[in-house]
Design an enzyme around this catalytic site. Structure first.
Site, PDB file in Angstrom:
ATOM      1  N   MET A 108      -2.021   3.659  -3.904  1.00 17.87           N
ATOM      2  CA  MET A 108      -1.958   2.449  -4.707  1.00 17.87           C
ATOM      3  C   MET A 108      -1.927   1.176  -3.862  1.00 17.87           C
ATOM      4  O   MET A 108      -1.342   1.161  -2.781  1.00 17.87           O
ATOM      5  CB  MET A 108      -0.699   2.476  -5.592  1.00 17.87           C
ATOM      6  CG  MET A 108      -0.746   3.482  -6.739  1.00 17.87           C
ATOM      7  SD  MET A 108      -0.931   5.239  -6.314  1.00 17.87           S
ATOM      8  CE  MET A 108       0.532   5.590  -5.360  1.00 17.87           C
ATOM      9  N   ILE A 158       0.881  -1.165   0.000  1.00 17.91           N
ATOM     10  CA  ILE A 158       0.000   0.000   0.000  1.00 17.91           C
ATOM     11  C   ILE A 158       0.919   1.216   0.000  1.00 17.91           C
ATOM     12  O   ILE A 158       1.727   1.385   0.918  1.00 17.91           O
ATOM     13  CB  ILE A 158      -0.906   0.034   1.246  1.00 17.91           C
ATOM     14  CG1 ILE A 158      -1.827  -1.173   1.269  1.00 17.91           C
ATOM     15  CG2 ILE A 158      -1.705   1.343   1.282  1.00 17.91           C
ATOM     16  CD1 ILE A 158      -2.571  -1.350   2.578  1.00 17.91           C
ATOM     17  N   HIS A 159       0.825   2.022  -1.032  1.00 10.75           N
ATOM     18  CA  HIS A 159       1.652   3.233  -1.147  1.00 10.75           C
ATOM     19  C   HIS A 159       0.711   4.425  -1.102  1.00 10.75           C
ATOM     20  O   HIS A 159      -0.126   4.600  -1.985  1.00 10.75           O
ATOM     21  CB  HIS A 159       2.452   3.220  -2.445  1.00 10.75           C
ATOM     22  CG  HIS A 159       3.502   4.273  -2.507  1.00 10.75           C
ATOM     23  ND1 HIS A 159       3.211   5.600  -2.734  1.00 10.75           N
ATOM     24  CD2 HIS A 159       4.843   4.197  -2.337  1.00 10.75           C
ATOM     25  CE1 HIS A 159       4.337   6.296  -2.719  1.00 10.75           C
ATOM     26  NE2 HIS A 159       5.339   5.464  -2.477  1.00 10.75           N
ATOM     27  N   ILE A 160       0.853   5.252  -0.067  1.00 12.41           N
ATOM     28  CA  ILE A 160      -0.059   6.374   0.148  1.00 12.41           C
ATOM     29  C   ILE A 160       0.525   7.642  -0.451  1.00 12.41           C
ATOM     30  O   ILE A 160       1.582   8.118  -0.024  1.00 12.41           O
ATOM     31  CB  ILE A 160      -0.332   6.563   1.654  1.00 12.41           C
ATOM     32  CG1 ILE A 160      -0.919   5.271   2.241  1.00 12.41           C
ATOM     33  CG2 ILE A 160      -1.268   7.752   1.878  1.00 12.41           C
ATOM     34  CD1 ILE A 160      -0.949   5.228   3.747  1.00 12.41           C
ATOM     35  N   GLY A 161      -0.172   8.168  -1.444  1.00 14.39           N
ATOM     36  CA  GLY A 161       0.236   9.418  -2.082  1.00 14.39           C
ATOM     37  C   GLY A 161       1.426   9.252  -3.008  1.00 14.39           C
ATOM     38  O   GLY A 161       2.040   8.194  -3.096  1.00 14.39           O
TER      39      GLY A 161
END
Length: 161
Positions: free
Chosen positions: A130, A82-85
């Site tokens: 993502m 999980i990639h934030i921003g």
């Protein structure tokens, strides 16, 4: 309203949304690494809330020092990131509060991290986030629920077989 996305049974091979918002195809992300699926196939969500949750039941494999990325492995050995921003690594953790650590067991819907989306906006950093399948462990991603209003922890985002 979105009942067809909810109510998957235990044992169904599904990853739920990690945040409430609108799901979009990875190719729509304004970042060549994600849009080009360099790290793996996946899906993105334009968040409407600050809290990100576990998209599956499994084990936290990674929490980056900068708190903007969390790795998980589900019970089938499928590993996701999980990639934030975008470009959030440069914040060095500012605006992120994590609730988990590597090695911790989680259930789908358990809170992982809270993000100060207002601060991201003030810094001019896109908050599109993502879910990338970095190791499908022999499984095939079979359905992506794009262009949907999704709810954290309850709306199906990706199915696999």
């Amino acid at each position: 309203m979105f009942g067809f996305l909810k109510g998957k049974k235990k044992g169904d091979k599904v990853f739920y949304s990690m945040v409430t918002g609108k799901s979009i195809d990875l190719s729509e992300v304004d970042d060549d690494m994600f849009a080009g699926r360099v790290l793996g196939d996946g899906i993105a969500v334009e968040p409407e809330e600050d809290t990100f949750v576990a998209p599956c039941t499994g084990t936290v494999t990674t929490v980056t020092d900068t708190k903007h990325a969390i790795g998980l492995e589900n019970e089938d050995g499928v590993q996701v990131l999980i990639h934030i921003g975008l470009d959030t690594v440069k914040l060095n953790g500012k605006g992120f509060d994590t609730y988990v650590e590597a090695g911790q067991k989680v259930k789908a819907g358990d809170p992982l991290v809270k993000v100060d989306r207002k601060m991201l906006k003030e810094e001019g950093i896109p908050d599109v986030s993502m879910l990338v399948f970095v190791e499908p462990n022999g499984h095939k991603l079979s359905k992506f629920y794009t262009e949907q209003k999704v709810e954290a922890g309850t709306s199906a985002l990706v199915e696999y077989e």
